[in-house]
Write an enzyme that holds these catalytic residues in place. Structure first.
Site, mmCIF file in Angstrom:
data_model
loop_
_atom_site.group_PDB
_atom_site.id
_atom_site.type_symbol
_atom_site.label_atom_id
_atom_site.label_comp_id
_atom_site.label_asym_id
_atom_site.label_seq_id
_atom_site.Cartn_x
_atom_site.Cartn_y
_atom_site.Cartn_z
ATOM 1 C CG ASN A 84 -2.207 -0.798 0.895
ATOM 2 O OD1 ASN A 84 -3.006 -0.388 -0.048
ATOM 3 N ND2 ASN A 84 -2.531 -1.815 1.846
ATOM 4 C CB THR A 121 -6.277 -8.547 -0.425
ATOM 5 O OG1 THR A 121 -6.080 -7.718 0.754
ATOM 6 C CG2 THR A 121 -6.487 -7.403 -1.791
ATOM 7 C CG ASP A 122 -8.433 -8.398 4.070
ATOM 8 O OD1 ASP A 122 -7.462 -7.982 3.769
ATOM 9 O OD2 ASP A 122 -8.500 -8.867 5.417
ATOM 10 C CD GLU A 123 -5.008 -3.993 1.949
ATOM 11 O OE1 GLU A 123 -5.007 -2.841 1.074
ATOM 12 O OE2 GLU A 123 -3.939 -4.290 2.613
ATOM 13 C CE1 TYR A 148 -1.925 -5.263 -3.418
ATOM 14 C CE2 TYR A 148 -3.025 -4.655 -1.310
ATOM 15 C CZ TYR A 148 -2.408 -5.694 -2.071
ATOM 16 O OH TYR A 148 -2.709 -7.129 -1.811
ATOM 17 C CE LYS A 152 -4.257 -8.724 -5.283
ATOM 18 N NZ LYS A 152 -3.394 -9.674 -6.094
ATOM 19 C CG PHE A 188 2.903 -3.748 11.056
ATOM 20 C CD1 PHE A 188 3.355 -2.489 11.649
ATOM 21 C CD2 PHE A 188 2.086 -4.679 11.812
ATOM 22 C CE1 PHE A 188 3.301 -2.279 13.015
ATOM 23 C CE2 PHE A 188 2.003 -4.386 13.098
ATOM 24 C CZ PHE A 188 2.374 -3.264 13.664
HETATM 25 P P1 NAD Z 1 5.252 -9.638 -2.671
HETATM 26 O O1 NAD Z 1 5.249 -8.312 -2.913
HETATM 27 O O2 NAD Z 1 5.929 -10.279 -1.591
HETATM 28 O O3 NAD Z 1 5.546 -10.687 -3.997
HETATM 29 C C1 NAD Z 1 5.203 -10.419 -5.064
HETATM 30 C C2 NAD Z 1 5.967 -11.370 -6.111
HETATM 31 O O4 NAD Z 1 5.536 -10.873 -7.346
HETATM 32 C C3 NAD Z 1 7.481 -10.886 -6.084
HETATM 33 O O5 NAD Z 1 8.301 -12.122 -6.123
HETATM 34 C C4 NAD Z 1 7.551 -10.225 -7.306
HETATM 35 O O6 NAD Z 1 8.923 -10.344 -7.968
HETATM 36 C C5 NAD Z 1 6.468 -10.710 -8.312
HETATM 37 N N1 NAD Z 1 6.022 -9.856 -9.233
HETATM 38 C C6 NAD Z 1 5.849 -8.498 -9.333
HETATM 39 N N2 NAD Z 1 5.281 -8.014 -10.483
HETATM 40 C C7 NAD Z 1 5.279 -9.063 -11.398
HETATM 41 C C8 NAD Z 1 5.419 -8.975 -12.606
HETATM 42 N N3 NAD Z 1 4.841 -8.182 -13.389
HETATM 43 N N4 NAD Z 1 5.810 -10.396 -13.450
HETATM 44 C C9 NAD Z 1 5.847 -11.313 -12.527
HETATM 45 N N5 NAD Z 1 6.271 -11.519 -11.282
HETATM 46 C C10 NAD Z 1 5.921 -10.323 -10.649
HETATM 47 O O7 NAD Z 1 3.678 -10.087 -2.251
HETATM 48 P P2 NAD Z 1 2.807 -10.936 -1.519
HETATM 49 O O8 NAD Z 1 2.658 -10.096 -0.024
HETATM 50 O O9 NAD Z 1 3.731 -12.403 -1.349
HETATM 51 O O10 NAD Z 1 1.569 -11.054 -2.044
HETATM 52 C C11 NAD Z 1 1.181 -12.033 -3.042
HETATM 53 C C12 NAD Z 1 -0.116 -12.108 -3.295
HETATM 54 O O11 NAD Z 1 -0.965 -12.261 -2.196
HETATM 55 C C13 NAD Z 1 -0.686 -10.741 -4.030
HETATM 56 O O12 NAD Z 1 -1.654 -10.892 -4.934
HETATM 57 C C14 NAD Z 1 -1.345 -10.098 -2.750
HETATM 58 O O13 NAD Z 1 -2.199 -9.126 -3.210
HETATM 59 C C15 NAD Z 1 -2.003 -11.076 -2.336
HETATM 60 N N6 NAD Z 1 -2.092 -10.776 -0.805
HETATM 61 C C16 NAD Z 1 -1.351 -10.434 -0.009
HETATM 62 C C17 NAD Z 1 -1.576 -10.365 1.414
HETATM 63 C C18 NAD Z 1 -0.202 -10.062 2.315
HETATM 64 O O14 NAD Z 1 -0.716 -10.177 3.778
HETATM 65 N N7 NAD Z 1 0.877 -9.875 2.036
HETATM 66 C C19 NAD Z 1 -2.856 -10.965 1.974
HETATM 67 C C20 NAD Z 1 -3.850 -11.289 1.076
HETATM 68 C C21 NAD Z 1 -3.429 -11.218 -0.327
HETATM 69 O O1 TDX Z 2 5.823 0.562 9.610
HETATM 70 C C1 TDX Z 2 4.828 0.276 9.570
HETATM 71 N N1 TDX Z 2 4.086 0.686 10.777
HETATM 72 C C2 TDX Z 2 2.826 0.778 10.702
HETATM 73 O O2 TDX Z 2 2.144 0.887 11.784
HETATM 74 C C3 TDX Z 2 4.413 -0.291 8.726
HETATM 75 C C4 TDX Z 2 5.044 -0.819 7.443
HETATM 76 C C5 TDX Z 2 2.655 -0.519 8.810
HETATM 77 N N2 TDX Z 2 1.923 -0.153 9.773
HETATM 78 C C6 TDX Z 2 0.577 -0.344 9.780
HETATM 79 C C7 TDX Z 2 -0.153 -0.200 8.647
HETATM 80 C C8 TDX Z 2 -1.395 -1.015 8.695
HETATM 81 O O3 TDX Z 2 -2.522 -0.885 9.716
HETATM 82 O O4 TDX Z 2 0.611 -1.848 10.130
HETATM 83 C C9 TDX Z 2 -0.709 -2.453 9.415
HETATM 84 C C10 TDX Z 2 -0.030 -3.372 8.464
HETATM 85 O O5 TDX Z 2 0.707 -2.816 7.277
HETATM 86 P P1 TDX Z 2 1.294 -3.367 6.144
HETATM 87 O O6 TDX Z 2 2.057 -4.722 6.727
HETATM 88 O O7 TDX Z 2 1.682 -2.486 5.084
HETATM 89 O O8 TDX Z 2 -0.150 -4.420 5.416
HETATM 90 P P2 TDX Z 2 -1.567 -3.586 5.027
HETATM 91 O O9 TDX Z 2 -1.234 -2.211 4.359
HETATM 92 O O10 TDX Z 2 -2.427 -4.233 5.941
HETATM 93 O O11 TDX Z 2 -1.669 -4.843 3.626
HETATM 94 C C11 TDX Z 2 -0.932 -6.345 3.730
HETATM 95 O O12 TDX Z 2 -2.323 -7.270 3.958
HETATM 96 C C12 TDX Z 2 -3.004 -7.135 2.894
HETATM 97 C C13 TDX Z 2 -0.429 -6.446 2.628
HETATM 98 O O13 TDX Z 2 0.765 -5.713 2.462
HETATM 99 C C14 TDX Z 2 -1.455 -6.429 1.371
HETATM 100 O O14 TDX Z 2 -0.613 -7.098 0.075
HETATM 101 C C15 TDX Z 2 -2.533 -7.593 1.508
HETATM 102 O O15 TDX Z 2 -3.243 -7.358 0.642
#
Ligand code: NAD
Ligand code: TDX
Length: 332
Positions: A84, A121-123, A148, A152, A188
């Site tokens: 985000n 994502t739930d977002e 972001y 999605k 985070f």
């Molecule tokens: P991340 O940023 O750690 O990983 C993303 C990966 O995608 C990376 O390896 C990057 O190199 C690759 N990538 C980016 N652009 C690309 C492109 N154009 N072509 C090929 N590869 C590419 O993300 P994450 O946290 O592992 O999230 C993975 C998926 O899960 C995403 O779709 C995200 O929306 C979803 N998601 C994440 C969370 C969370 O908490 N992180 C929660 C719910 C859903």
């Molecule tokens: O330094 C920080 N301090 C802080 O308070 C950072 C990096 C984040 N935060 C807060 C923001 C959010 O309320 O913590 C919470 C979590 O932040 P992030 O890790 O950036 O996650 P969030 O924005 O909730 O989104 C994550 O969950 C849903 C993933 O990054 C997304 O890819 C996913 O879709």
């Protein structure tokens, strides 16, 4: 045994999924990953060469995608721009990867009649009030807040349209916030853990009352495998593990697990448009497909995650200075 194509498999959740598949099935995996700043080939270290191969390439590269779909029994689509804070700074790559990338995969799925599971994502549902007794369900209207989450949401709608208009065999899952090993330190939980390891105070946005619904990445993986095996085409499944916590509690828990005073953190500039609360009702996945999470206890999962970052400094250290410089420029 099947050949799975996993996009974004060198990222956080995608690499956890590949490790999960190797441990729990006999499937073969091809990872398609552009290795952006968020991808790391080291996240696939230790996996058997005869079961896992990495193709470095972009999901917007239609000829490459077409070639890889030709050899895949199913595609699990994790690749995305996922942060985000980056989307507030420079939204363009989010449109390219999340929208055009998903479109490119859908067109290939249509041509090859390939089973596709789209990770979301739930977002996409926006946020809830802190005292709202409701949680998100599959019926909650889309109302995304950030560049972001809006990209999605757009990608989810493309998947739904390709199912209905062209008969693409796709499912969608919307999961809550993941934690676990291999998560980029811009996020985070790993940001705060690696700050404490470096002797720097954790940074809490605003008052820290925002609530996230935490699930271990390995539980996300088991849910995705369940949907792949038993999910109904065209359906959406919400994935969550009843892990609601506010950010302040999470920072204090990290500090306490790492042997620091629980007030040793700073409040910094809040995120623009910061979503207040996310909460998932995963009844459909549990009752219709029989899925259950294994990591019942957030504190135990968090302690294991802290150990992982302590033991794998060479994995995250190269990204730490640039990540903190990005935040410092924004007063965060
Ligand atoms: P991340 O940023 O750690 O990983 C993303 C990966 O995608 C990376 O390896 C990057 O190199 C690759 N990538 C980016 N652009 C690309 C492109 N154009 N072509 C090929 N590869 C590419 O993300 P994450 O946290 O592992 O999230 C993975 C998926 O899960 C995403 O779709 C995200 O929306 C979803 N998601 C994440 C969370 C969370 O908490 N992180 C929660 C719910 C859903
Ligand atoms: O330094 C920080 N301090 C802080 O308070 C950072 C990096 C984040 N935060 C807060 C923001 C959010 O309320 O913590 C919470 C979590 O932040 P992030 O890790 O950036 O996650 P969030 O924005 O909730 O989104 C994550 O969950 C849903 C993933 O990054 C997304 O890819 C996913 O879709």
């Amino acid at each position: 045994m099947a050949n799975l194509l996993v996009t974004g498999g060198a990222g956080f959740i995608g690499s956890n999924f590949v490790h999960h598949v190797v441990a729990h099935t006999d499937h073969h995996v091809t990872v398609l990953d552009a290795l952006t700043y968020a991808g790391n080939r080291a996240s696939l270290d230790g996996l058997p060469d005869d079961r896992v191969r990495l193709i470095v390439g972009n999901i917007t590269d239609a000829p490459l995608v077409d070639e890889l779909f030709a050899g895949a029994d199913a595609v699990i689509h994790y690749a995305a721009e996922s942060h985000n804070d980056n989307s507030l700074h420079n939204p363009r790559p989010f449109l390219d990867t999340n929208i055009v990338g998903t479109y490119t995969l859908l067109e290939a799925a249509r041509r090859h009649d390939t089973r596709l599971h789209h990770i979301s994502t739930d977002e996409v549902y926006g946020d809830l009030e802190l005292d709202d007794p409701e949680r998100f369900t599959e019926q909650t209207p889309y109302n995304p807040s950030s560049p972001y989450s809006s990209t999605k949401a757009g990608s989810d709608l493309l998947v739904r349209a390709w199912v209905r208009s062209f008969g693409v065999r796709a499912t969608i899952s919307n999961c809550s916030n993941n934690y676990g090993p291999y998560q980029h330190i811009e996020k985070f939980i790993p940001r705060q853990i690696t700050n404490v390891i470096r002797g720097v105070r954790p940074r809490l946005y605003g008052a820290g009352e925002n609530v996230r619904d935490w699930i271990h990445a390995d539980d996300h993986s088991s849910a995705v495998l369940t949907i792949l095996e038993r999910g109904e085409i065209g359906e959406t499944y919400l994935i969550g593990a009843d892990g609601e916590r506010n950010n302040k509690d999470v920072v204090e828990l990290i500090l306490s697990l790492m042997g620091q005073p629980t007030d040793a953190y700073d409040h910094v500039t809040d995120r623009a448009g910061h979503d207040l609360r996310y909460a998932i009702d995963s009844t459909k996945l549990r009752t219709e497909l029989g899925w259950l999470p294994s990591y019942g206890d957030f504190e135990t999962g968090l302690a294991a995650t802290i150990d992982w970052y302590r033991e794998n400094e060479e994995w995250w250290a190269p990204a730490k200075d640039a990540t903190e410089a990005f935040y410092a420029a924004k007063g965060q």
